[in-house]
Scaffold this motif. Structure first.
Motif, PDB file in Angstrom:
ATOM      1  N   MET A   1       0.818  -1.209   0.000  1.00 59.23           N
ATOM      2  CA  MET A   1       0.000   0.000   0.000  1.00 59.23           C
ATOM      3  C   MET A   1       0.855   1.264   0.000  1.00 59.23           C
ATOM      4  O   MET A   1       0.383   2.343  -0.328  1.00 59.23           O
ATOM      5  CB  MET A   1      -0.942   0.002   1.207  1.00 59.23           C
ATOM      6  CG  MET A   1      -2.116  -0.937   1.059  1.00 59.23           C
ATOM      7  SD  MET A   1      -3.137  -0.568  -0.381  1.00 59.23           S
ATOM      8  CE  MET A   1      -3.739   1.062   0.048  1.00 59.23           C
ATOM      9  N   GLY A   2       2.120   1.125   0.351  1.00 57.14           N
ATOM     10  CA  GLY A   2       3.019   2.275   0.303  1.00 57.14           C
ATOM     11  C   GLY A   2       3.509   2.562  -1.101  1.00 57.14           C
ATOM     12  O   GLY A   2       4.234   3.532  -1.334  1.00 57.14           O
ATOM     13  N   ASP A   3       3.072   1.746  -2.059  1.00 57.61           N
ATOM     14  CA  ASP A   3       3.541   1.861  -3.443  1.00 57.61           C
ATOM     15  C   ASP A   3       2.539   2.611  -4.322  1.00 57.61           C
ATOM     16  O   ASP A   3       2.302   2.236  -5.462  1.00 57.61           O
ATOM     17  CB  ASP A   3       3.815   0.459  -4.008  1.00 57.61           C
ATOM     18  CG  ASP A   3       4.607   0.504  -5.309  1.00 57.61           C
ATOM     19  OD1 ASP A   3       5.327   1.492  -5.521  1.00 57.61           O
ATOM     20  OD2 ASP A   3       4.502  -0.449  -6.098  1.00 57.61           O
ATOM     21  N   ASN A   4       1.916   3.649  -3.765  1.00 63.76           N
ATOM     22  CA  ASN A   4       1.023   4.535  -4.520  1.00 63.76           C
ATOM     23  C   ASN A   4      -0.018   3.761  -5.329  1.00 63.76           C
ATOM     24  O   ASN A   4      -0.008   3.769  -6.566  1.00 63.76           O
ATOM     25  CB  ASN A   4       1.846   5.420  -5.457  1.00 63.76           C
ATOM     26  CG  ASN A   4       1.016   6.519  -6.096  1.00 63.76           C
ATOM     27  OD1 ASN A   4       0.013   6.968  -5.531  1.00 63.76           O
ATOM     28  ND2 ASN A   4       1.405   6.947  -7.285  1.00 63.76           N
ATOM     29  N   PRO A   5      -0.935   3.075  -4.661  1.00 61.34           N
ATOM     30  CA  PRO A   5      -1.900   2.236  -5.379  1.00 61.34           C
ATOM     31  C   PRO A   5      -2.880   3.036  -6.232  1.00 61.34           C
ATOM     32  O   PRO A   5      -3.166   4.203  -5.955  1.00 61.34           O
ATOM     33  CB  PRO A   5      -2.642   1.517  -4.246  1.00 61.34           C
ATOM     34  CG  PRO A   5      -2.532   2.454  -3.088  1.00 61.34           C
ATOM     35  CD  PRO A   5      -1.159   3.067  -3.213  1.00 61.34           C
ATOM     36  N   VAL A   6      -3.390   2.385  -7.257  1.00 63.14           N
ATOM     37  CA  VAL A   6      -4.495   2.939  -8.031  1.00 63.14           C
ATOM     38  C   VAL A   6      -5.753   2.716  -7.201  1.00 63.14           C
ATOM     39  O   VAL A   6      -6.006   1.613  -6.737  1.00 63.14           O
ATOM     40  CB  VAL A   6      -4.640   2.209  -9.383  1.00 63.14           C
ATOM     41  CG1 VAL A   6      -5.870   2.707 -10.140  1.00 63.14           C
ATOM     42  CG2 VAL A   6      -3.387   2.370 -10.215  1.00 63.14           C
ATOM     43  N   THR A   7      -6.537   3.765  -6.978  1.00 60.48           N
ATOM     44  CA  THR A   7      -7.760   3.620  -6.182  1.00 60.48           C
ATOM     45  C   THR A   7      -8.964   3.929  -7.058  1.00 60.48           C
ATOM     46  O   THR A   7      -8.970   4.922  -7.789  1.00 60.48           O
ATOM     47  CB  THR A   7      -7.749   4.553  -4.949  1.00 60.48           C
ATOM     48  OG1 THR A   7      -7.719   5.918  -5.373  1.00 60.48           O
ATOM     49  CG2 THR A   7      -6.531   4.274  -4.079  1.00 60.48           C
ATOM     50  N   THR A   8      -9.977   3.082  -6.974  1.00 58.95           N
ATOM     51  CA  THR A   8     -11.132   3.230  -7.849  1.00 58.95           C
ATOM     52  C   THR A   8     -12.340   2.548  -7.220  1.00 58.95           C
ATOM     53  O   THR A   8     -12.287   2.058  -6.095  1.00 58.95           O
ATOM     54  CB  THR A   8     -10.821   2.628  -9.241  1.00 58.95           C
ATOM     55  OG1 THR A   8     -11.901   2.907 -10.125  1.00 58.95           O
ATOM     56  CG2 THR A   8     -10.602   1.133  -9.164  1.00 58.95           C
ATOM     57  N   VAL A   9     -13.433   2.527  -7.951  1.00 56.06           N
ATOM     58  CA  VAL A   9     -14.657   1.857  -7.523  1.00 56.06           C
ATOM     59  C   VAL A   9     -15.150   1.028  -8.706  1.00 56.06           C
ATOM     60  O   VAL A   9     -14.811   1.315  -9.861  1.00 56.06           O
ATOM     61  CB  VAL A   9     -15.729   2.889  -7.089  1.00 56.06           C
ATOM     62  CG1 VAL A   9     -16.166   3.754  -8.262  1.00 56.06           C
ATOM     63  CG2 VAL A   9     -16.934   2.209  -6.445  1.00 56.06           C
ATOM     64  N   VAL A  10     -15.913  -0.016  -8.421  1.00 60.56           N
ATOM     65  CA  VAL A  10     -16.484  -0.810  -9.513  1.00 60.56           C
ATOM     66  C   VAL A  10     -17.303   0.115 -10.418  1.00 60.56           C
ATOM     67  O   VAL A  10     -18.073   0.948  -9.926  1.00 60.56           O
ATOM     68  CB  VAL A  10     -17.394  -1.923  -8.951  1.00 60.56           C
ATOM     69  CG1 VAL A  10     -18.036  -2.699 -10.093  1.00 60.56           C
ATOM     70  CG2 VAL A  10     -16.595  -2.867  -8.084  1.00 60.56           C
ATOM     71  N   PRO A  11     -17.152   0.020 -11.738  1.00 55.82           N
ATOM     72  CA  PRO A  11     -17.941   0.869 -12.642  1.00 55.82           C
ATOM     73  C   PRO A  11     -19.442   0.698 -12.403  1.00 55.82           C
ATOM     74  O   PRO A  11     -19.937  -0.428 -12.303  1.00 55.82           O
ATOM     75  CB  PRO A  11     -17.545   0.366 -14.032  1.00 55.82           C
ATOM     76  CG  PRO A  11     -16.211  -0.263 -13.842  1.00 55.82           C
ATOM     77  CD  PRO A  11     -16.241  -0.877 -12.479  1.00 55.82           C
ATOM     78  N   ILE A  12     -20.143   1.811 -12.276  1.00 56.41           N
ATOM     79  CA  ILE A  12     -21.577   1.788 -11.963  1.00 56.41           C
ATOM     80  C   ILE A  12     -22.399   1.982 -13.236  1.00 56.41           C
ATOM     81  O   ILE A  12     -22.114   2.854 -14.062  1.00 56.41           O
ATOM     82  CB  ILE A  12     -21.926   2.897 -10.948  1.00 56.41           C
ATOM     83  CG1 ILE A  12     -21.055   2.743  -9.688  1.00 56.41           C
ATOM     84  CG2 ILE A  12     -23.405   2.848 -10.609  1.00 56.41           C
ATOM     85  CD1 ILE A  12     -21.157   1.390  -9.009  1.00 56.41           C
ATOM     86  N   GLY A  13     -23.437   1.146 -13.385  1.00 58.12           N
ATOM     87  CA  GLY A  13     -24.299   1.242 -14.546  1.00 58.12           C
ATOM     88  C   GLY A  13     -25.562   2.031 -14.285  1.00 58.12           C
ATOM     89  O   GLY A  13     -25.929   2.925 -15.056  1.00 58.12           O
ATOM     90  N   SER A  14     -26.241   1.736 -13.165  1.00 60.38           N
ATOM     91  CA  SER A  14     -27.500   2.425 -12.858  1.00 60.38           C
ATOM     92  C   SER A  14     -27.787   2.342 -11.364  1.00 60.38           C
ATOM     93  O   SER A  14     -27.146   1.584 -10.631  1.00 60.38           O
ATOM     94  CB  SER A  14     -28.662   1.800 -13.640  1.00 60.38           C
ATOM     95  OG  SER A  14     -28.824   0.427 -13.290  1.00 60.38           O
ATOM     96  N   LEU A  15     -28.773   3.150 -10.934  1.00 62.98           N
ATOM     97  CA  LEU A  15     -29.149   3.210  -9.518  1.00 62.98           C
ATOM     98  C   LEU A  15     -30.661   2.993  -9.390  1.00 62.98           C
ATOM     99  O   LEU A  15     -31.394   3.898  -8.982  1.00 62.98           O
ATOM    100  CB  LEU A  15     -28.752   4.564  -8.920  1.00 62.98           C
ATOM    101  CG  LEU A  15     -27.274   4.952  -9.050  1.00 62.98           C
ATOM    102  CD1 LEU A  15     -27.066   6.402  -8.646  1.00 62.98           C
ATOM    103  CD2 LEU A  15     -26.420   4.032  -8.184  1.00 62.98           C
ATOM    104  N   PRO A  16     -31.135   1.805  -9.687  1.00 65.18           N
ATOM    105  CA  PRO A  16     -32.578   1.556  -9.668  1.00 65.18           C
ATOM    106  C   PRO A  16     -33.102   1.294  -8.256  1.00 65.18           C
ATOM    107  O   PRO A  16     -32.334   1.144  -7.300  1.00 65.18           O
ATOM    108  CB  PRO A  16     -32.708   0.299 -10.525  1.00 65.18           C
ATOM    109  CG  PRO A  16     -31.443  -0.443 -10.257  1.00 65.18           C
ATOM    110  CD  PRO A  16     -30.380   0.612 -10.123  1.00 65.18           C
ATOM    111  N   THR A  17     -34.421   1.240  -8.161  1.00 66.45           N
ATOM    112  CA  THR A  17     -35.084   0.811  -6.929  1.00 66.45           C
ATOM    113  C   THR A  17     -35.707  -0.552  -7.199  1.00 66.45           C
ATOM    114  O   THR A  17     -36.513  -0.700  -8.122  1.00 66.45           O
ATOM    115  CB  THR A  17     -36.173   1.813  -6.507  1.00 66.45           C
ATOM    116  OG1 THR A  17     -35.561   3.082  -6.224  1.00 66.45           O
ATOM    117  CG2 THR A  17     -36.902   1.314  -5.264  1.00 66.45           C
ATOM    118  N   ILE A  18     -35.315  -1.542  -6.420  1.00 66.81           N
ATOM    119  CA  ILE A  18     -35.799  -2.910  -6.599  1.00 66.81           C
ATOM    120  C   ILE A  18     -36.412  -3.392  -5.295  1.00 66.81           C
ATOM    121  O   ILE A  18     -35.760  -3.329  -4.240  1.00 66.81           O
ATOM    122  CB  ILE A  18     -34.658  -3.856  -7.047  1.00 66.81           C
ATOM    123  CG1 ILE A  18     -34.074  -3.384  -8.383  1.00 66.81           C
ATOM    124  CG2 ILE A  18     -35.151  -5.294  -7.156  1.00 66.81           C
ATOM    125  CD1 ILE A  18     -32.906  -4.214  -8.877  1.00 66.81           C
TER     126      ILE A  18
END
Length: 323
Positions: free
Chosen positions: A273-290
């Motif tokens: 983690m001291g090696d300057n990691p790439v930080t991201t989130v899973v790509p989001i497609g939509s935000l529906p109500t289910i």
């Protein structure tokens, strides 16, 4: 008969050898002490259809909302409430390449709508909350939706979170905007500042910012995790016994790890983690109500490209990185 005077070089060599022996004894002793104090849990196991081992090393990092370890006064001060039991508040996948490239830290939103073995589809954090769930079902769910085999599991609650940050003397965070949130017990100004454990806990918990608060939270969680592990692995902490010893003791008392994980694995995690990691989130497609619940649906095509790249120890394509 006169005695031959000792050579200064030989004396210095003996002193250095002695110091190395002492250091080795303390290192070995420290390793066994730390290893014996780690709380081990059954989180990873084989099952039919489990993904095969892939390149590099994959960690599932889980932050729970357990109040265990916090006094009544601390719960009030940090505005954590008194909820019993524990639920997963944070989930991140860390991929450490075997080829020396930068690690990748991926947030897995807790409201991600995914298939959960034996329960149909639901929010990712439900895999942990089910009575027949917990770490094992959560890890299995993550493996099945990402196609990546999890090599190590680590979990930490609110109390452990505070203890680790305080053990390293606080952590430096650049706050993008002023945040005042009584529910999280914080009143922060914009800019670079050093946070103690209680303040840092409020910072990663607050939902008082952003049009989609949980996405803002995942960004802060990655920012914080990178900062705290980088500082913990820094020479200023590792070679300072007044920092490294309390940190080691606090960490072993605060985290639970899979049965396959030991002290050296945790050290390799910190160094990576001291090696300057790439930080991201899973790509989001939509935000529906289910079924009356607001959920997060991944962009399946981009997510598969992300996890396929990690499985092959390749950098994630830029257009497959989340925001």
């Amino acid at each position: 008969m006169s005695r031959r005077p000792k050579r200064p070089g030989r004396l210095i060599a003996r002193i250095l050898i002695g110091l190395l022996v002492v250091l080795l004894v303390f290192t070995v002793g420290g390793y066994f002490t730390i290893n014996s104090r780690l709380t081990k849990i059954d989180a990873l196991s084989d099952y039919n259809g489990r993904p095969a081992a892939t390149a590099g090393t994959n960690w599932l990092l889980v932050g729970s909302d357990s109040r265990e370890g916090l006094t009544k006064a601390q719960r009030k001060k940090f505005a954590t409430g008194n909820a019993v039991g524990k639920r997963t508040d944070t989930m991140m996948l860390l991929h450490i390449p075997g080829n020396g490239d930068r690690p990748t830290l991926v947030s897995l939103p807790r409201d991600s709508y995914v298939p959960i073995d034996g329960h149909g589809s639901g929010k990712l954090n439900a895999a942990y909350a089910y009575t027949d769930g917990g770490p094992k079902l959560l890890a299995k769910t993550v493996e099945q939706v990402t196609g990546l085999r999890i090599d190590h599991y680590m979990e930490i609650g609110f109390g452990g979170f505070v203890g680790i940050v305080d053990a390293i003397g606080g952590v430096e965070i650049n706050v993008k905007q002023a945040i005042k949130d009584p529910k999280a017990g914080i009143n922060l100004k914009k800019g670079l500042q050093t946070m103690d454990g209680g303040t840092a806990l409020g910072y990663v918990r607050t939902r008082a910012t952003g049009a989609i608060p949980d996405f803002e939270r995942t960004q802060r969680q990655r920012q914080f995790f990178s900062a705290v592990v980088k500082k913990a692995a820094s020479p200023g902490v590792l070679i300072n016994p007044f920092r490294s010893v309390p940190l080691a003791l606090s960490a072993t008392d605060s985290v639970a790890v899979g049965e396959e994980t030991g002290a050296f694995n945790l050290l390799s995690l910190g160094l990576a983690m001291g090696d300057n990691p790439v930080t991201t989130v899973v790509p989001i497609g939509s935000l529906p109500t289910i079924n009356g619940q607001a959920v997060v649906k991944w962009d399946t095509a981009k997510a598969l490209r992300m996890f396929r790249a990690l499985a092959q120890d390749r950098p994630v394509p830029k257009d497959a990185l989340g925001n």
